[in-house]
Write an enzyme that holds these catalytic residues in place. Structure first.
Site, PDB file in Angstrom:
ATOM      1  N   LYS A  22       0.844  -1.213   0.000  1.00 30.60           N
ATOM      2  CA  LYS A  22       0.000   0.000   0.000  1.00 30.60           C
ATOM      3  C   LYS A  22       0.866   1.245   0.000  1.00 30.60           C
ATOM      4  O   LYS A  22       0.624   2.196  -0.736  1.00 30.60           O
ATOM      5  CB  LYS A  22      -0.876   0.025   1.260  1.00 30.60           C
ATOM      6  N   ARG A  68      13.945   1.006   9.591  1.00 26.81           N
ATOM      7  CA  ARG A  68      14.291   1.310  10.981  1.00 26.81           C
ATOM      8  C   ARG A  68      14.734   0.026  11.650  1.00 26.81           C
ATOM      9  O   ARG A  68      13.951  -0.932  11.744  1.00 26.81           O
ATOM     10  CB  ARG A  68      13.112   1.922  11.749  1.00 26.81           C
ATOM     11  N   ASP A 159       8.539   8.034  23.175  1.00 25.16           N
ATOM     12  CA  ASP A 159       9.600   7.375  23.926  1.00 25.16           C
ATOM     13  C   ASP A 159      10.256   8.332  24.919  1.00 25.16           C
ATOM     14  O   ASP A 159      10.603   7.930  26.029  1.00 25.16           O
ATOM     15  CB  ASP A 159      10.660   6.821  22.969  1.00 25.16           C
ATOM     16  N   ILE A 226       2.103   7.613  10.558  1.00 21.04           N
ATOM     17  CA  ILE A 226       1.839   6.207  10.883  1.00 21.04           C
ATOM     18  C   ILE A 226       0.667   5.637  10.100  1.00 21.04           C
ATOM     19  O   ILE A 226       0.401   4.438  10.176  1.00 21.04           O
ATOM     20  CB  ILE A 226       1.587   6.010  12.401  1.00 21.04           C
ATOM     21  N   HIS A 227      -0.063   6.513   9.368  1.00 23.05           N
ATOM     22  CA  HIS A 227      -1.238   6.029   8.633  1.00 23.05           C
ATOM     23  C   HIS A 227      -1.308   6.753   7.287  1.00 23.05           C
ATOM     24  O   HIS A 227      -1.000   7.951   7.229  1.00 23.05           O
ATOM     25  CB  HIS A 227      -2.492   6.299   9.471  1.00 23.05           C
ATOM     26  N   ASP A 274      14.603  43.430   5.994  1.00 23.64           N
ATOM     27  CA  ASP A 274      16.040  43.437   5.703  1.00 23.64           C
ATOM     28  C   ASP A 274      16.493  41.995   5.503  1.00 23.64           C
ATOM     29  O   ASP A 274      15.669  41.138   5.190  1.00 23.64           O
ATOM     30  CB  ASP A 274      16.855  44.235   6.737  1.00 23.64           C
TER      31      ASP A 274
HETATM   32  N1  COA Z   1       1.292   1.970   5.895  1.00 20.64           N
HETATM   33  C1  COA Z   1       0.660   1.455   4.819  1.00 20.64           C
HETATM   34  N2  COA Z   1      -0.634   1.085   4.821  1.00 20.64           N
HETATM   35  C2  COA Z   1      -1.315   1.235   5.974  1.00 20.64           C
HETATM   36  C3  COA Z   1      -0.704   1.759   7.127  1.00 20.64           C
HETATM   37  C4  COA Z   1       0.648   2.149   7.064  1.00 20.64           C
HETATM   38  N3  COA Z   1       1.290   2.642   8.124  1.00 20.64           N
HETATM   39  N4  COA Z   1      -1.626   1.820   8.108  1.00 20.64           N
HETATM   40  C5  COA Z   1      -2.761   1.341   7.596  1.00 20.64           C
HETATM   41  N5  COA Z   1      -2.588   0.982   6.301  1.00 20.64           N
HETATM   42  C6  COA Z   1      -3.602   0.443   5.389  1.00 20.64           C
HETATM   43  C7  COA Z   1      -4.279  -0.774   5.984  1.00 20.64           C
HETATM   44  O1  COA Z   1      -3.612  -1.952   5.583  1.00 20.64           O
HETATM   45  C8  COA Z   1      -5.660  -0.658   5.411  1.00 20.64           C
HETATM   46  O2  COA Z   1      -5.685  -1.135   4.088  1.00 20.64           O
HETATM   47  P1  COA Z   1      -6.514  -2.481   3.726  1.00 20.64           P
HETATM   48  O3  COA Z   1      -7.856  -2.319   4.339  1.00 20.64           O
HETATM   49  O4  COA Z   1      -6.500  -2.492   2.235  1.00 20.64           O
HETATM   50  O5  COA Z   1      -5.713  -3.583   4.334  1.00 20.64           O
HETATM   51  C9  COA Z   1      -5.892   0.831   5.273  1.00 20.64           C
HETATM   52  O6  COA Z   1      -4.605   1.420   5.248  1.00 20.64           O
HETATM   53  C10 COA Z   1      -6.694   1.393   6.409  1.00 20.64           C
HETATM   54  O7  COA Z   1      -6.084   1.010   7.623  1.00 20.64           O
HETATM   55  P2  COA Z   1      -6.875   1.054   8.999  1.00 20.64           P
HETATM   56  O8  COA Z   1      -7.857  -0.044   9.052  1.00 20.64           O
HETATM   57  O9  COA Z   1      -7.389   2.435   9.211  1.00 20.64           O
HETATM   58  O10 COA Z   1      -5.719   0.825  10.035  1.00 20.64           O
HETATM   59  P3  COA Z   1      -5.305  -0.564  10.721  1.00 20.64           P
HETATM   60  O11 COA Z   1      -6.215  -0.792  11.874  1.00 20.64           O
HETATM   61  O12 COA Z   1      -5.171  -1.616   9.685  1.00 20.64           O
HETATM   62  O13 COA Z   1      -3.859  -0.217  11.290  1.00 20.64           O
HETATM   63  C11 COA Z   1      -2.174   0.728  12.604  1.00 20.64           C
HETATM   64  C12 COA Z   1      -3.662   0.748  12.293  1.00 20.64           C
HETATM   65  C13 COA Z   1      -1.860   1.809  13.603  1.00 20.64           C
HETATM   66  C14 COA Z   1      -1.788  -0.622  13.173  1.00 20.64           C
HETATM   67  C15 COA Z   1      -1.412   0.983  11.275  1.00 20.64           C
HETATM   68  O14 COA Z   1      -1.811   2.223  10.774  1.00 20.64           O
HETATM   69  C16 COA Z   1       0.069   0.871  11.334  1.00 20.64           C
HETATM   70  O15 COA Z   1       0.604  -0.226  11.310  1.00 20.64           O
HETATM   71  N6  COA Z   1       0.801   2.002  11.400  1.00 20.64           N
HETATM   72  C17 COA Z   1       2.219   2.018  11.458  1.00 20.64           C
HETATM   73  C18 COA Z   1       2.684   1.593  12.825  1.00 20.64           C
HETATM   74  C19 COA Z   1       4.168   1.583  12.979  1.00 20.64           C
HETATM   75  O16 COA Z   1       4.913   1.219  12.085  1.00 20.64           O
HETATM   76  N7  COA Z   1       4.644   2.015  14.161  1.00 20.64           N
HETATM   77  C20 COA Z   1       6.043   2.089  14.455  1.00 20.64           C
HETATM   78  C21 COA Z   1       6.544   3.479  14.418  1.00 20.64           C
HETATM   79  S1  COA Z   1       5.743   4.648  15.449  1.00 20.64           S
HETATM   80 MG    MG Z   2      10.398   4.949  19.498  1.00 22.84          MG
END
Ligand code: COA
Ligand code: MG
Length: 295
Positions: A22, A68, A159, A226-227, A274
């Site tokens: 994605k 990371r 953190d 994160i989203h 300036d």
């Molecule tokens: N990167 C890529 N795609 C993402 C994504 C991200 N960070 N977060 C969500 N999506 C995708 C999901 O897969 C979903 O697509 P799908 O229905 O086709 O599978 C769509 O976007 C909507 O997602 P949603 O249902 O709103 O979120 P979720 O409940 O699946 O996930 C999290 C929520 C927080 C777990 C997710 O956003 C995530 O993993 N974020 C990154 C977390 C991370 O890496 N943290 C470490 C650093 S702080």
């Molecule tokens: Mg951290």
């Protein structure tokens, strides 16, 4: 998009191929495949495999790809993180919980060995350091100069609050000294400053936009995400608007005219102008260009 433009940097768990796929279609400036805190301890090995394979198989368009790794203090994990993802040729690595310059130097040396082994240009792999502990903040001056690979200092508010026993607030005042110190050191040593992620996924986009705006006002030029929903909001805030670009251009033109006539300070739209304002106007044009806008 030039590779040094990092407005939004989207995290995704390194063991989640679906999210990585994605992410590849979002036109986000940077993608960060996470092997650290977004991955369960039992999935660390899987995450390295998924990340490496994704890097080898997926086309990421203009997005920069970063990984990371786990902190250098976790010797068992970070060595394998580098060793087992390097073949995917990410453009760089984000190093979490950086507390000393030596920690970045350890990574730097290891990357030099890997670059030799893979016969690629030395120092072509870049580093971004996450500053998210009290020690990291107090050692910023040395950390910022630790490696020629270093491109950015990133602020991690969650953190840091945990490390300090502080309580997170919505306006983040508990981390303000650190947030300010990160951007100040980044600017002092020619690095990019990247702000902490906004973790409330139920909040209105306007709140994320306002928080990003405040970071931009402090000099930050990028924010972790994160989203997918956050990417457009963040990239928009860090892209100068047509009005800002137009004003900057007119201001610079007026400045040049005044210079020809031997005048350094003048009034523009009711305000004194300036050199600092001219530099700021030039910064707007640079940021616009690096966001792909013709100015
Ligand atoms: N990167 C890529 N795609 C993402 C994504 C991200 N960070 N977060 C969500 N999506 C995708 C999901 O897969 C979903 O697509 P799908 O229905 O086709 O599978 C769509 O976007 C909507 O997602 P949603 O249902 O709103 O979120 P979720 O409940 O699946 O996930 C999290 C929520 C927080 C777990 C997710 O956003 C995530 O993993 N974020 C990154 C977390 C991370 O890496 N943290 C470490 C650093 S702080
Ligand atoms: Mg951290």
């Amino acid at each position: 998009m030039p590779i040094d433009t990092r407005r939004a940097l989207l995290f995704m768990p390194g063991d989640d191929r679906r999210k990585i796929e994605k992410g590849a279609h979002l036109e986000v400036d940077s993608i960060i495949m996470d092997l650290e805190d977004g991955v369960a301890v039992s999935n660390k090995a899987l995450a390295r495999d998924v990340t490496r394979t994704a890097l080898q198989e997926i086309t990421f368009g203009n997005s920069e790809c970063l990984v990371r790794i786990n902190p250098v203090t976790d010797d068992r994990l970070f060595q394998d993180d580098l060793l087992l993802t390097f073949a995917g040729r990410p453009q760089g690595y984000m190093i979490p919980k950086v507390e000393t310059p030596e920690q970045l130097q350890v990574i730097d040396q290891r990357l030099t060995e890997l670059e030799h082994q893979y016969q690629i240009a030395e120092h072509s792999t870049i580093l971004l350091a996450l500053i998210e502990t009290a020690r990291g903040v107090v050692n910023l001056r040395e950390i910022a100069q630790a490696s020629p690979r270093l491109r950015a200092l990133c602020f991690g508010a969650e953190d840091l609050a945990g490390d300090m026993g502080a309580i997170r607030t919505s306006d983040g005042w508990e981390g303000f000294y650190a947030k300010s110190a990160v951007v100040l050191h980044a600017k002092a040593f020619d690095l990019q400053a990247i702000d902490t992620p906004f973790i409330d996924l139920r909040a209105d986009d306007a709140l994320l936009s306002a928080e990003t705006e405040r970071s931009a006002q402090m000099g930050y030029t990028g924010k972790l995400a994160i989203h997918p929903r956050q990417v457009g909001v963040i990239q928009q805030v860090f892209t100068p608007t047509a009005t800002q670009i137009d004003r900057a251009r007119r201001l610079i033109a007026s400045h040049e005219e005044h210079q020809i006539n031997g005048v350094g300070v003048f009034v523009f739209e009711g305000k004194m102008v300036d050199m600092p304002m001219i530099r700021a106007a030039n910064t707007i044009l640079t940021r616009a260009r690096s966001a792909g806008i013709r100015v």
